[in-house]
Motif scaffolding. Structure first.
Motif, PDB file in Angstrom:
ATOM      1  N   LEU A   7       0.885  -1.173   0.000  1.00 38.18           N
ATOM      2  CA  LEU A   7       0.000   0.000   0.000  1.00 38.18           C
ATOM      3  C   LEU A   7       0.921   1.221   0.000  1.00 38.18           C
ATOM      4  CD1 LEU A   7      -3.089  -0.235   0.345  1.00 38.18           C
ATOM      5  CD2 LEU A   7      -2.785   0.263   2.758  1.00 38.18           C
ATOM      6  N   LEU A  54      -6.948   2.940  -4.108  1.00 36.89           N
ATOM      7  CA  LEU A  54      -7.915   2.448  -3.117  1.00 36.89           C
ATOM      8  C   LEU A  54      -8.743   3.617  -2.596  1.00 36.89           C
ATOM      9  CD1 LEU A  54      -8.657  -0.182  -1.550  1.00 36.89           C
ATOM     10  CD2 LEU A  54      -6.975   0.490   0.164  1.00 36.89           C
ATOM     11  N   MET A  55      -8.110   4.790  -2.520  1.00 38.25           N
ATOM     12  CA  MET A  55      -8.783   5.926  -1.876  1.00 38.25           C
ATOM     13  C   MET A  55      -8.101   7.216  -2.312  1.00 38.25           C
ATOM     14  SD  MET A  55     -11.164   6.336   0.402  1.00 38.25           S
ATOM     15  CE  MET A  55     -11.727   8.014   0.659  1.00 38.25           C
ATOM     16  N   GLU A 102     -18.247   7.343   0.632  1.00 38.22           N
ATOM     17  CA  GLU A 102     -17.712   6.792   1.892  1.00 38.22           C
ATOM     18  C   GLU A 102     -18.496   7.382   3.075  1.00 38.22           C
ATOM     19  OE1 GLU A 102     -15.917   7.842  -0.613  1.00 38.22           O
ATOM     20  OE2 GLU A 102     -14.649   6.138  -1.154  1.00 38.22           O
ATOM     21  N   GLY A 136     -12.564  -0.567   6.942  1.00 44.06           N
ATOM     22  CA  GLY A 136     -11.435  -0.140   7.664  1.00 44.06           C
ATOM     23  C   GLY A 136     -11.379   1.396   7.727  1.00 44.06           C
ATOM     24  N   GLY A 175      -8.993   3.667   6.245  1.00 39.60           N
ATOM     25  CA  GLY A 175      -8.718   4.422   5.008  1.00 39.60           C
ATOM     26  C   GLY A 175      -8.260   5.826   5.334  1.00 39.60           C
ATOM     27  N   MET A 176      -9.044   6.828   4.906  1.00 40.67           N
ATOM     28  CA  MET A 176      -8.719   8.231   5.204  1.00 40.67           C
ATOM     29  C   MET A 176      -9.649   8.800   6.264  1.00 40.67           C
ATOM     30  SD  MET A 176      -7.658   9.721   1.512  1.00 40.67           S
ATOM     31  CE  MET A 176      -6.201   9.054   0.682  1.00 40.67           C
ATOM     32  N   LEU A 232      -6.598  -2.945   9.322  1.00 36.58           N
ATOM     33  CA  LEU A 232      -5.666  -4.065   9.181  1.00 36.58           C
ATOM     34  C   LEU A 232      -4.197  -3.633   9.209  1.00 36.58           C
ATOM     35  CD1 LEU A 232      -5.598  -7.140   8.361  1.00 36.58           C
ATOM     36  CD2 LEU A 232      -5.548  -6.370   5.986  1.00 36.58           C
ATOM     37  N   GLY A 279      -5.957  -4.373  13.366  1.00 42.19           N
ATOM     38  CA  GLY A 279      -6.050  -5.796  13.026  1.00 42.19           C
ATOM     39  C   GLY A 279      -7.229  -6.012  12.101  1.00 42.19           C
ATOM     40  N   ASP A 280      -7.486  -7.276  11.842  1.00 42.84           N
ATOM     41  CA  ASP A 280      -8.524  -7.666  10.882  1.00 42.84           C
ATOM     42  C   ASP A 280      -9.918  -7.438  11.476  1.00 42.84           C
ATOM     43  OD1 ASP A 280     -10.152  -9.044   9.051  1.00 42.84           O
ATOM     44  OD2 ASP A 280      -8.536 -10.443   8.602  1.00 42.84           O
ATOM     45  N   VAL A 281     -10.784  -6.782  10.721  1.00 41.07           N
ATOM     46  CA  VAL A 281     -12.154  -6.558  11.203  1.00 41.07           C
ATOM     47  C   VAL A 281     -12.859  -7.892  11.458  1.00 41.07           C
ATOM     48  CG1 VAL A 281     -13.242  -6.389   8.893  1.00 41.07           C
ATOM     49  CG2 VAL A 281     -14.237  -5.147  10.814  1.00 41.07           C
ATOM     50  N   ASP A 309     -16.036  -1.086   4.468  1.00 38.98           N
ATOM     51  CA  ASP A 309     -15.424  -0.571   3.237  1.00 38.98           C
ATOM     52  C   ASP A 309     -13.972  -1.011   3.273  1.00 38.98           C
ATOM     53  OD1 ASP A 309     -14.592   0.750   0.997  1.00 38.98           O
ATOM     54  OD2 ASP A 309     -14.725   2.763   1.841  1.00 38.98           O
ATOM     55  N   THR A 341      -8.311  -6.164  -1.285  1.00 37.47           N
ATOM     56  CA  THR A 341      -7.143  -5.704  -0.532  1.00 37.47           C
ATOM     57  C   THR A 341      -6.413  -6.887   0.095  1.00 37.47           C
ATOM     58  OG1 THR A 341      -8.745  -4.084   0.293  1.00 37.47           O
ATOM     59  CG2 THR A 341      -6.497  -3.834   1.045  1.00 37.47           C
ATOM     60  N   HIS A 342      -7.200  -7.840   0.581  1.00 37.23           N
ATOM     61  CA  HIS A 342      -6.652  -8.874   1.450  1.00 37.23           C
ATOM     62  C   HIS A 342      -7.450 -10.133   1.131  1.00 37.23           C
ATOM     63  CE1 HIS A 342      -5.193 -10.563   5.128  1.00 37.23           C
ATOM     64  NE2 HIS A 342      -6.288 -10.403   5.826  1.00 37.23           N
TER      65      HIS A 342
HETATM   66  C1  LIG Z   1     -11.112   1.922   0.731  1.00 34.99           C
HETATM   67  S1  LIG Z   1     -10.259   2.069   2.235  1.00 34.99           S
HETATM   68  C2  LIG Z   1     -11.516   2.637   3.331  1.00 34.99           C
HETATM   69  C3  LIG Z   1     -11.906   4.046   3.072  1.00 34.99           C
HETATM   70  C4  LIG Z   1     -12.734   4.626   4.200  1.00 34.99           C
HETATM   71  N1  LIG Z   1     -14.131   4.231   4.072  1.00 34.99           N
HETATM   72  C5  LIG Z   1     -12.644   6.133   4.250  1.00 34.99           C
HETATM   73  O1  LIG Z   1     -13.669   6.764   4.511  1.00 34.99           O
HETATM   74  O2  LIG Z   1     -11.573   6.696   4.033  1.00 34.99           O
HETATM   75  C6  LIG Z   1     -10.077   0.394   2.773  1.00 34.99           C
HETATM   76  C7  LIG Z   1      -9.343   0.260   4.100  1.00 34.99           C
HETATM   77  O3  LIG Z   1      -9.648  -1.034   4.647  1.00 34.99           O
HETATM   78  C8  LIG Z   1      -8.464  -1.576   5.201  1.00 34.99           C
HETATM   79  N2  LIG Z   1      -8.675  -3.047   5.276  1.00 34.99           N
HETATM   80  C9  LIG Z   1      -8.649  -3.954   4.269  1.00 34.99           C
HETATM   81  N3  LIG Z   1      -8.977  -5.179   4.723  1.00 34.99           N
HETATM   82  C10 LIG Z   1      -9.230  -5.041   6.064  1.00 34.99           C
HETATM   83  C11 LIG Z   1      -9.622  -5.947   7.083  1.00 34.99           C
HETATM   84  N4  LIG Z   1      -9.832  -7.242   6.834  1.00 34.99           N
HETATM   85  N5  LIG Z   1      -9.775  -5.469   8.348  1.00 34.99           N
HETATM   86  C12 LIG Z   1      -9.576  -4.151   8.622  1.00 34.99           C
HETATM   87  N6  LIG Z   1      -9.198  -3.238   7.679  1.00 34.99           N
HETATM   88  C13 LIG Z   1      -9.037  -3.674   6.412  1.00 34.99           C
HETATM   89  C14 LIG Z   1      -7.381  -1.113   4.238  1.00 34.99           C
HETATM   90  O4  LIG Z   1      -6.095  -1.201   4.815  1.00 34.99           O
HETATM   91  C15 LIG Z   1      -7.836   0.321   3.962  1.00 34.99           C
HETATM   92  O5  LIG Z   1      -7.319   1.210   4.925  1.00 34.99           O
END
Ligand SMILES: C[S@@+](CC[C@H](N)C(=O)[O-])C[C@H]1O[C@@H](n2cnc3c(N)ncnc32)[C@H](O)[C@@H]1O
Length: 226
Positions: A19, A39-40, A48, A71, A73-74, A96, A126-128, A146, A155-156
């Protein structure tokens, strides 16, 4: 126009690639390595925010509501969720990648008004999936996801589970009665909507624009636990 400056890079777990956070004047971008693209972008965040506004619309008058955002993101979804709830309520945000949290504590914080500083925010690095599938009783009034580009692991690779029948069943168990699952997607997906209904959610797709009144059309899946 000034060129992009790379501010940071981070590894995605399980060999998911890299990333990269870049800045050009006041604009920030988070990109995935390879062909997966952006991604963002900090200039495009209407959908969002809509994810939280639609997913939390039933919580305006609910005291002590608990919202889960995955997650970070921003931080736009998190900030909109904090606006949508009353003050004794709280929002847990799962992210994550530790570097994304650091970036939000640093240069990215101003994009969405520093929602990590809000005392109602709890951060889980960590992982949601851990928060979704390890609850011994219903814990959340709204779950706002998201983490990918749509209902498929981008992403994962482990994220695929979130959108499977098994994963959706687990998410439903983590929701309190009348709770709402809202999922951001870059595209509509009728078969995913059917899967939500098969699990017993009252579900629909809603189209929202990437920018207020214009831009790409994104989809929010809204699935209510009856
Ligand atoms: C598209 S961005 C989210 C944008 C966010 N909605 C915003 O308002 O900025 C996706 C985010 O989800 C995170 N992510 C991806 N898989 C995840 C997981 N399994 N658990 C937690 N976060 C995760 C990524 O690292 C990234 O930061």
């Amino acid at each position: 126009m000034n060129p992009w400056t790379v501010l940071g890079k981070a590894e995605i777990p399980n060999g998911g690639g890299e990333l990269k956070l870049s800045q050009r004047e006041e604009e920030f971008s988070i990109r995935l390595s390879g062909v997966r693209g952006e991604l963002m972008n900090s200039r495009v965040h209407n959908s969002e925010e809509a994810l939280a506004q639609l997913g939390c619309a039933h919580l305006k008058l609910v005291e002590n509501a608990h919202v889960l955002v995955g997650g970070l993101g921003m931080g736009f979804t998190l900030a909109a969720a904090l606006k949508a709830i009353s003050s004794p309520s709280k929002v847990t945000v799962a992210e994550l990648i530790p570097a994304v949290v650091e970036w939000n504590r640093g240069p990215l914080g101003k994009c969405a008004g520093d929602p990590l500083q809000d005392p109602r925010t709890d951060i889980h690095i960590g992982d949601v999936a851990k928060l979704l599938f390890n609850q011994n009783k219903p814990a959340f009034d709204a779950i706002l996801l998201d983490v990918d580009n749509g209902p498929e692991g981008l992403t994962h690779s482990d994220n695929h589970r979130l959108y499977s029948l098994d994963g959706l069943g687990g998410i439903k168990k983590a929701l309190r009665a009348e709770g709402m699952l809202a999922i951001w997607s870059a595209f509509p997906d009728q078969s995913f909507l059917n899967r939500l209904k098969k699990i017993g959610f009252s579900a629909k797709m809603q189209t929202v624009r990437a920018r207020v009144g214009k831009g790409s059309r994104h989809t929010i899946f809204l699935a209510k636990k009856l």
